[in-house]
Enzyme design. Structure first.
Site, PDB file in Angstrom:
ATOM      1  N   HIS A 192      36.932  33.794  53.228  1.00 11.88           N
ATOM      2  CA  HIS A 192      38.022  34.122  52.310  1.00 11.88           C
ATOM      3  C   HIS A 192      39.313  34.127  53.122  1.00 11.88           C
ATOM      4  CE1 HIS A 192      39.506  36.657  48.723  1.00 11.88           C
ATOM      5  NE2 HIS A 192      40.556  36.354  49.449  1.00 11.88           N
ATOM      6  N   GLU A 209      32.535  28.678  37.853  1.00 13.57           N
ATOM      7  CA  GLU A 209      33.098  28.085  39.059  1.00 13.57           C
ATOM      8  C   GLU A 209      31.999  27.982  40.103  1.00 13.57           C
ATOM      9  OE1 GLU A 209      37.362  28.880  40.536  1.00 13.57           O
ATOM     10  OE2 GLU A 209      36.108  30.212  41.730  1.00 13.57           O
ATOM     11  N   GLU A 249      42.651  32.392  43.488  1.00 16.89           N
ATOM     12  CA  GLU A 249      43.577  33.058  42.584  1.00 16.89           C
ATOM     13  C   GLU A 249      44.881  33.304  43.319  1.00 16.89           C
ATOM     14  OE1 GLU A 249      42.087  36.901  41.467  1.00 16.89           O
ATOM     15  OE2 GLU A 249      41.674  37.500  43.525  1.00 16.89           O
ATOM     16  N   ARG A 291      39.694  49.164  57.138  1.00 20.24           N
ATOM     17  CA  ARG A 291      39.904  50.170  56.103  1.00 20.24           C
ATOM     18  C   ARG A 291      38.895  51.308  56.287  1.00 20.24           C
ATOM     19  NH1 ARG A 291      40.842  46.795  50.449  1.00 20.24           N
ATOM     20  NH2 ARG A 291      41.871  44.951  51.353  1.00 20.24           N
ATOM     21  N   ARG A 308      51.415  40.692  43.793  1.00 15.33           N
ATOM     22  CA  ARG A 308      51.742  42.046  44.257  1.00 15.33           C
ATOM     23  C   ARG A 308      51.647  42.069  45.775  1.00 15.33           C
ATOM     24  NH1 ARG A 308      46.556  43.454  45.642  1.00 15.33           N
ATOM     25  NH2 ARG A 308      44.891  42.756  44.254  1.00 15.33           N
TER      26      ARG A 308
END
Length: 451
Positions: A208, A200, A289, A341, A293
């Site tokens: 993103h 790809e 993608e 995070r 979830r």
């Protein structure tokens, strides 16, 4: 039917799932490995069951042990959280065979979107833009080289069964392609038990951006706007925000529309995320993608929409039709939210994990700040699992105010005994590239000082 929920995970996501179940009045069950017996999620649940020793493959990845725990406690719902068994179609099927409701999409959708080749085909069929790429590569080296020329460099060699940043290698020229393909094949065979790979095109300074969707099967799907997750190290996200800065109204409308089109086209049920690479200059975006979830970064979406995504997952799994309660006209975007995070890792040593005891750990209690933590003072950050300690999420009227609140919350976080990325996060959030919304997927790799 009277329901009981088992959280088939650990740490902060287990706490998040248990809190959502409690808000719905459900009795709860936690599972834990030997290493996690003292974690907050164990005490938070009404019941707790040991499922094995510390290694994940002998505990949290042992689907049979989790199902046994669910049956032994009279649980009716199994929520896998993220990671571990959350995108394991065989586990979802095993739950159904045992008479348990898997809180997540149908196994066929997990398989369909987990295979990057079939996911890409579904995206194309639904009208979602895709990057130049190939189908599964043949074994012939000459054919691989020709495929590389057709896609163009730089490119990524990606495992068909990969995801979450795992199973991909960047290749900048043809001389390195064959070796990268063989390395990725070997990795994919070991980790995913499928050595299929494809190529790809790689966008060097893309962002993103992902769209949160929620599907109702035959009744279609809705979106809950988008998130920007560009700040990553080793293809793993560190900071996320909603909404994504820099999207034009037209781009947002098109991106969210094709995302819901994709979910609706496959009859998707539940929470999912359609992920894209985004070029802010051209406003072009390309399918990466679809994750089947709840995402680590779901809190920023909850903060700007007021929708409890985890509760919605559970309610749907109990048989409730949410298509009216979550109708698109009623989902509004309010303010801005940013999540950081907090990891036990050393930014000065390539972000390598830094295990050890949490000798001191005091989290802030501030207006407009949410904290999702998986540990408390005195717990040990071990080596068997991801070193995520907690997530700090700020919400405010504007992006600038949300960033300021998050920085203040991080500075107020007291932690001792281990090395963490707290101070690095403060520098990152105060950097020019972040404040001016110029960050891209390689910002951390290139050094925040360069921004």
């Amino acid at each position: 039917m009277k329901h009981k929920l088992l959280a088939a995970n650990r740490g902060e996501i287990a706490c998040r799932v248990l809190a959502a179940a409690r808000s719905l009045g459900l009795p709860t069950v936690a599972v834990h490995s030997d290493a996690d017996a003292g974690l907050p999620h164990v005490d938070m649940a009404d019941e707790a069951v040991r499922i094995g020793p510390a290694p994940a493959r002998e505990s949290y990845l042992d689907g049979a042990a989790i199902i046994e725990a669910a049956l032994a406690t009279g649980s009716t719902l199994v929520h896998p959280g993220y990671g571990f068994l959350s995108e394991n179609a065989a586990f979802a099927e095993a739950c159904a065979q045992a008479g348990l409701a898997f809180v997540g999409p149908a196994p066929e959708h997990i398989r369909l979107m987990g295979d990057k080749e079939s996911a890409r085909a579904c995206a194309i069929a639904a009208g979602v833009p895709v990057l130049p790429g190939t189908e599964r590569l043949p074994g012939d080296p000459q054919a691989v080289l020709e495929a590389g020329r057709a896609v163009g460099y730089p490119l990524l060699v990606k495992a068909v069964a990969g995801g979450g940043g795992h199973g991909m290698q960047r290749v900048d020229d043809e001389d390195r392609l064959l070796a990268a393909v063989e390395r990725t094949r070997g990795f994919a065979a070991r980790i995913f038990h499928d050595d299929g790979v494809y190529l790809e095109r790689f966008l060097v300074r893309a962002r993103h951006v992902e769209v949160q969707v929620f599907g109702f099967g035959a009744a279609g799907a809705v979106h809950l706007f988008e998130r920007d997750c560009s700040l990553q190290r080793r293809h793993q996200k560190v900071v996320e925000e909603a909404p994504a800065p820099g999207l034009s109204a037209q781009t947002r409308a098109r991106m969210t529309a094709v995302s819901t089109d994709l979910a609706a086209a496959i009859g998707y049920r539940g929470a999912g995320t359609v992920e894209y690479l985004f070029d802010p200059d051209s406003q072009a975006f390309y399918f990466l993608e679809m994750n089947t979830r709840i995402q680590v970064e779901h809190p920023v979406t909850e903060m700007v929409t007021g929708v409890d995504l985890v509760s919605a997952q559970i309610r749907q799994a109990m048989g409730e039709d949410l298509s009216a309660a979550l109708a698109q006209p009623g989902i509004a975007l309010t303010g801005a939210s940013v999540e950081a995070r907090l990891y036990a890792e050393n930014p000065d040593k390539r972000f390598l994990p830094s295990p050890g005891p949490l000798a001191s750990f005091v989290l802030p209690a501030m207006p407009g700040v949410r904290v999702d933590a998986g540990y408390r003072e005195g717990n040990e950050i071990g080596t068997h699992y991801d070193p995520l300690i907690a997530k700090l999420i700020a919400h405010a009227d504007t992006r600038e105010q949300a960033l300021d609140r998050l920085v203040a919350a991080l500075r107020a976080t007291q932690i001792a005994g281990i090395v963490t990325n707290r101070d690095y996060l403060v520098r990152l959030l105060d950097s020019r590239s972040v404040r001016q919304a110029r960050a891209h997927t390689r910002t951390i790799e290139e050094g925040i000082e360069a921004g």
